[in-house]
Write a protein that holds these residues in place. Structure first.
Motif, short mmCIF file in Angstrom:
data_model
loop_
_atom_site.label_atom_id
_atom_site.label_comp_id
_atom_site.label_asym_id
_atom_site.label_seq_id
_atom_site.Cartn_x
_atom_site.Cartn_y
_atom_site.Cartn_z
N LEU A 95 0.90 -1.04 0.00
CA LEU A 95 0.08 -0.02 -0.11
C LEU A 95 0.76 1.21 -0.01
CD1 LEU A 95 -2.45 1.75 0.49
CD2 LEU A 95 -2.19 1.14 2.87
N ILE A 96 0.48 2.11 -0.88
CA ILE A 96 1.41 3.45 -1.06
C ILE A 96 0.14 4.60 -0.79
CG2 ILE A 96 1.31 3.51 -3.31
CD1 ILE A 96 4.11 5.03 -2.96
N THR A 97 0.38 5.43 0.30
CA THR A 97 -0.66 6.47 0.51
C THR A 97 0.02 7.83 0.25
OG1 THR A 97 -0.14 6.83 2.85
CG2 THR A 97 -1.85 5.25 2.20
N PHE A 98 -0.81 8.72 -0.43
CA PHE A 98 -0.42 10.08 -0.78
C PHE A 98 -0.94 11.25 0.10
CE2 PHE A 98 0.56 7.42 -4.44
CZ PHE A 98 1.90 7.57 -4.66
N ASP A 99 -0.29 12.24 0.33
CA ASP A 99 -0.85 13.44 0.78
C ASP A 99 -1.58 14.21 -0.71
OD1 ASP A 99 -1.40 16.03 2.03
OD2 ASP A 99 0.38 16.62 1.63
N GLY A 100 -2.07 15.25 -0.67
CA GLY A 100 -2.71 15.90 -1.87
C GLY A 100 -1.85 16.96 -2.37
N ASP A 101 -2.01 18.05 -1.66
CA ASP A 101 -1.28 19.36 -2.05
C ASP A 101 0.18 19.30 -1.82
OD1 ASP A 101 -3.25 21.65 -2.42
OD2 ASP A 101 -4.42 20.35 -0.79
N GLY A 110 -0.03 -4.43 -8.91
CA GLY A 110 -0.67 -5.06 -7.82
C GLY A 110 -0.90 -4.30 -6.47
N LEU A 111 -0.31 -2.96 -6.48
CA LEU A 111 0.00 -2.28 -5.27
C LEU A 111 -1.20 -1.42 -5.14
CD1 LEU A 111 3.43 -0.76 -5.29
CD2 LEU A 111 2.85 -2.87 -4.34
N CYS A 112 -1.88 -1.22 -3.83
CA CYS A 112 -3.03 -0.40 -3.60
C CYS A 112 -2.56 1.05 -3.53
CB CYS A 112 -3.70 -0.77 -2.34
SG CYS A 112 -4.58 -2.42 -2.68
N VAL A 113 -3.27 2.05 -4.08
CA VAL A 113 -2.86 3.51 -3.79
C VAL A 113 -4.07 4.22 -3.33
CG1 VAL A 113 -2.28 5.63 -5.26
CG2 VAL A 113 -1.26 3.32 -5.97
N ALA A 114 -3.62 5.12 -2.21
CA ALA A 114 -4.59 5.79 -1.75
C ALA A 114 -4.10 7.24 -1.69
CB ALA A 114 -5.00 5.29 -0.32
N VAL A 115 -5.03 8.09 -2.07
CA VAL A 115 -4.87 9.73 -1.59
C VAL A 115 -5.52 10.02 -0.08
CG1 VAL A 115 -5.19 12.12 -2.26
CG2 VAL A 115 -4.84 10.29 -4.05
N VAL A 116 -4.59 9.94 0.74
CA VAL A 116 -5.13 10.61 2.12
C VAL A 116 -4.76 12.00 2.39
CG1 VAL A 116 -4.94 10.01 4.51
CG2 VAL A 116 -4.60 8.11 2.79
N THR A 117 -5.93 12.55 2.25
CA THR A 117 -5.91 14.19 2.44
C THR A 117 -6.57 15.17 3.41
OG1 THR A 117 -6.34 16.21 0.92
CG2 THR A 117 -7.58 14.27 0.55
N ALA A 118 -6.17 16.06 3.75
CA ALA A 118 -6.94 16.92 4.84
C ALA A 118 -8.10 17.24 4.10
CB ALA A 118 -5.97 17.79 5.15
N ALA A 119 -8.30 17.54 2.92
CA ALA A 119 -9.48 18.25 2.09
C ALA A 119 -10.66 17.59 2.47
CB ALA A 119 -9.21 18.27 0.67
N LEU A 171 3.92 2.59 2.80
CA LEU A 171 4.74 3.85 2.36
C LEU A 171 3.63 5.00 2.31
CD1 LEU A 171 7.51 4.97 2.01
CD2 LEU A 171 7.08 5.00 -0.41
N HIS A 172 3.93 5.92 3.24
CA HIS A 172 3.23 7.40 3.18
C HIS A 172 4.32 8.30 2.58
CE1 HIS A 172 0.42 10.41 3.84
NE2 HIS A 172 1.06 11.19 4.21
N VAL A 173 3.77 9.03 1.51
CA VAL A 173 4.57 10.08 1.01
C VAL A 173 3.76 11.29 0.93
CG1 VAL A 173 5.42 10.74 -1.27
CG2 VAL A 173 5.31 8.44 -0.96
N GLY A 174 4.59 12.29 1.73
CA GLY A 174 4.05 13.62 2.03
C GLY A 174 5.00 14.79 2.02
N ASP A 175 4.57 16.00 2.20
CA ASP A 175 5.41 17.25 2.45
C ASP A 175 5.32 17.87 3.74
OD1 ASP A 175 3.73 20.12 1.74
OD2 ASP A 175 2.77 18.02 1.68
N GLN A 176 4.45 17.22 4.62
CA GLN A 176 4.36 17.92 5.80
C GLN A 176 4.56 17.31 6.98
OE1 GLN A 176 3.24 20.98 6.45
NE2 GLN A 176 2.60 21.69 4.66
N PHE A 177 6.00 17.16 7.47
CA PHE A 177 6.37 16.06 8.31
C PHE A 177 6.99 16.94 9.44
CE2 PHE A 177 6.22 12.77 4.99
CZ PHE A 177 5.51 11.94 5.81
N LEU A 178 6.91 18.23 9.44
CA LEU A 178 7.21 18.98 10.64
C LEU A 178 6.17 18.74 11.76
CD1 LEU A 178 8.89 21.86 8.67
CD2 LEU A 178 10.18 20.04 10.05
N SER A 179 6.26 19.24 12.96
CA SER A 179 5.45 19.08 14.04
C SER A 179 4.00 19.90 13.81
CB SER A 179 6.18 19.40 15.41
OG SER A 179 6.33 20.92 15.34
N THR A 180 4.18 20.90 12.97
CA THR A 180 2.97 21.65 12.54
C THR A 180 2.38 21.28 11.26
OG1 THR A 180 4.36 23.44 11.50
CG2 THR A 180 3.60 23.84 13.74
#
Length: 520
Positions: A128-134, A160-169, A344-353
Motif C-alpha cells: 500500500l502506498i498513500t499520498f498527501d494531496g497538495d 498490484g499495489l494499492c494506492v490511496a490519496v489520504v488528504t486533509a481536504a 509507505l506514506h509520501v507527503g510534504d508536511q512532516f514537521l510538527s506543525t
C-alpha cells in the motif's frame, strides 16, 4: 513569564527534524576535517548500526532505552531496516557531496538519502502506498495535471499495489469535489483503459480519515459507508467532544486573525475548522500560520477531550481537523490488508506543525517537497520493482542531446565505451565502439553526448577497454536503453561491475529521460 510554547519555538524549533539534525551534526567534523568518502561512509554505518540496535530492542519488547533513544529522546520506531551507507553511495554518485569544499551536507541532502534508503527497504514487501494531496501530487491549491506522475501511479496499480490519496481536504460525502481535484489522474485511468480489478486498487480518504471513496469501473469515485471502514476507536467518538474541539479551535483562530490583523476568515465544516485567505492574492506569512496552529494546540491542551485531532499549517491556511493521518493510514491498512512494514506514506508536511507528521507512527514514510520529488521517489520504487516507466512512450518529436556521465573509480587507464546494435555504436563490438571522454579535472568521470533519432529506442551496454584493446569488464546484468528526448537531459551512471544493482540513474530525471532497465 515566558510561556513554554514560546520557549519551545525558540529553543526547540518546531521546524526541525531531530533525526536529520542529529545526522547532520555527526557529519560536521567530517566536513570540517575534509574527510574523504570512506569517512562519510563510516559515519553513516555507525548511524545505521544505532538504528538496527533500536529496532532490535523494540522488536523483542525490551524497554531499555537504545543508544539512539538516549541521543534522540523523541525518536520513534523504524518499521524496516535502512541501508544508509548504500543510499549515501547512490546519492553521492549523483551529486558529489563528498567533493564539496564550502557547503557541508545539508538537511535536504540527508532527507533525500533517508528517502532513497526507505524506498529500497520497502520495495520488496510494499502493498500500500498513500499520498498527501497538495504539494505531493499537485501544487498547493491546484488540481492534478502531472502526466508523468500519473503514468507512474498507473504502473504501481498495474503491479498490484494499492494506492490511496489520504488528504486533509474534507468534502463530506461529495465524491464529485474530489474528482475535480483528481480529474487529470482519473482521466488517465480511462485513457489507459485500466481494468476494473486495477481500478479497485485506487482510493481517496478525505478529512484525514473521515470520508472514504472508491473507484468504479468507469474511474469515477463513489462513497463508502462509514460502517465499512471506520476503526473501532472512531466509532466511539462522541459528537459533544467533536463540537468542543471545533468550538475551541474556531474561537482561537478568530482571536488570532483579529489580533494579528490577518487577511483571513474562519470557516467551519462538519469535522474541521480552518483559517483561509479572504482571496487568492492575499498573503499570510508562514510564521503567522504557525502561530495560529500553536495557539490552537495550546488551547486544546487545556481540555481533557479524548478525540484525536490534527492542527496544522497547510502552507497558505491553517486547519484543525478531527482525526489525523495516523488513523487515516490505519484505515487504509484495514481496508487493503496491509500493515506498517508494507505501507509507505509520501507527503510534504512532516514537521510538527504539519499533518503528515502523525503518519510516522503508522507506517514507513518518504518526505518530499514537491510533486517532482514524488515522481523521483516513485521512479526509484519502480526501478526496485523491475518496472520501466517510459519504454511504451518514446518521444516522437525533435530529439535533443543526452549527456551520459559514467563514474568509474576503478577505471585507471582503461577507457569506457558505449556499445550498441547500431553501426555508430560498434554493432555490439566493444573494439569498434565509441569511447567516453575522460574528464581531466575529475578522476573517474567519463562523459559522452548522444542524440537518439525521433521515435527510436536504442539498446546499449557499457564496457571497460584496456589501453591494449582488451575488454576488462562489462556492466553486468544490465541492458540499457536510450530514448529520444524533448529536452536536453543528463543521466549519471555509477559503475559497480560486481553487484547486481550497479546502475544509478539521476532520481531527478524527467519522464522521458534515459531509461535504465533489465532486459525482459
Amino acid at each position: 513569564m515566558t510561556s513554554l510554547y514560546r520557549v519551545n519555538y525558540q529553543l526547540r524549533p518546531h521546524r526541525r527534524d531531530e533525526l536529520i539534525e542529529f545526522i547532520k551534526s555527526t557529519l560536521v567534523s567530517t566536513f570540517v576535517l575534509q574527510g574523504d568518502r570512506s569517512v562519510y561512509e563510516r559515519t553513516f554505518q555507525t548511524i545505521e548500526d544505532l538504528m538496527d540496535e533500536h529496532r532490535a530492542l523494540a522488536a523483542v519488547g525490551d524497554e531499555t532505552p537504545s543508544r539512539l533513544k538516549e541521543l534522540i529522546p523523541t525518536i520513534g520506531y523504524f518499521f524496516t531496516e535502512l541501508k544508509l551507507v548504500e543510499a549515501f553511495r547512490h546519492y553521492d554518485s549523483l551529486y558529489r557531496v563528498t567533493l564539496r569544499k564550502h557547503i557541508p551536507i545539508s538537511f535536504n541532502d540527508i532527507r533525500h538519502i533517508l528517502n532513497i534508503a526507505q524506498a529500497h527497504a520497502i520495495a520488496p514487501n510494499l502493498k500500500l502506498i498513500t499520498f498527501d494531496g497538495d504539494q505531493t501530487l499537485y501544487p498547493d491549491g491546484d488540481n492534478f495535471r502531472e502526466g508523468g506522475l500519473g503514468r507512474i501511479i498507473c504502473k504501481l496499480m498495474e503491479a498490484g499495489l494499492c494506492v490511496a490519496v489520504v488528504t486533509a481536504a474534507g468534502y463530506a460525502n461529495s465524491p464529485e469535489k474530489y474528482e475535480a481535484r483528481l480529474d487529470g489522474l482519473l482521466q488517465m485511468f480511462r485513457d489507459r483503459n485500466l481494468p476494473p480489478e486495477v481500478l479497485s486498487k485506487f482510493y481517496v480518504l478525505g478529512g484525514e480519515c473521515n470520508y472514504l471513496f472508491k473507484t468504479d469501473k468507469d474511474a469515477h469515485l463513489y462513497t463508502v459507508p462509514d460502517e465499512e471502514f471506520n476503526l473501532p476507536q472512531m466509532k466511539e467518538w462522541k459528537q459533544n467532544e467533536i463540537d468542543t474541539v471545533l468550538d475551541m479551535s474556531q474561537a482561537s483562530l478568530v482571536a488570532t486573525l483579529k489580533e494579528l490583523q490577518l487577511p483571513a476568515m474562519v470557516i467551519r465544516k462538519t469535522r474541521a475548522v480552518g483559517m483561509i485567505r479572504v482571496h487568492h492574492k492575499a498573503y499570510i506569512s508562514r510564521e503567522n500560520l504557525d502561530e495560529a496552529v500553536l495557539r490552537c494546540k495550546a488551547e486544546l491542551a487545556k481540555t481533557n477531550v479524548s478525540i484525536p485531532y490534527c492542527a496544522f499549517n497547510g502552507g497558505s491556511d491553517a486547519w484543525v481537523d478531527i482525526g489525523n493521518k495516523s488513523l487515516g493510514v490505519k484505515v487504509m491498512q484495514r481496508v487493503t490488508g496491509a500493515c506498517a512494514s508494507t505501507t509507505l506514506h509520501v507527503g510534504d508536511q512532516f514537521l510538527s506543525t504539519g499533518n503528515d507528521f502523525m503518519a510516522r507512527s503508522a507506517c514507513t514514510t518518504a518526505w518530499i517537497t514537491s510533486p517532482r520529488e514524488t515522481r523521483d521517489i516513485l521512479t526509484i520504487l519502480l526501478n526496485c520493482l523491475g518496472h520501466n516507466i517510459t519504454r511504451d512512450l518514446p518521444w516522437r518529436g525533435p530529439s535533443r542531446k543526452i549527456s551520459l556521465n559514467v563514474i568509474c573509480d576503478s577505471a585507471n587507464d582503461d577507457d569506457v565505451v558505449l556499445v550498441g546494435e547500431k553501426e555508430e555504436l560498434g554493432n555490439w563490438n566493444p573494439m569498434q565502439a565509441p569511447k567516453f571522454t575522460r574528464d581531466p579535472d575529475t578522476p573517474g568521470l567519463f562523459t559522452f553526448i548522444v542524440r537518439p533519432k525521433s521515435g527510436e529506442e536504442l539498446p546499449y551496454k557499457l564496457a571497460r577497454v584496456s589501453p591494449e584493446g582488451k575488454v576488462v569488464a562489462w556492466m553486468r546484468d544490465k541492458d540499457l536503453y536510450l530514448l529520444p528526448q524533448p529536452m536536453e537531459k543528463t543521466v549519471t551512471i555509477h559503475w559497480q561491475e560486481n553487484e547486481k544493482d550497479d546502475v544509478c540513474a539521476d532520481s531527478a530525471q524527467e519522464e522521458n529521460a534515459v531509461v535504465l532497465k533489465k532486459t525482459e
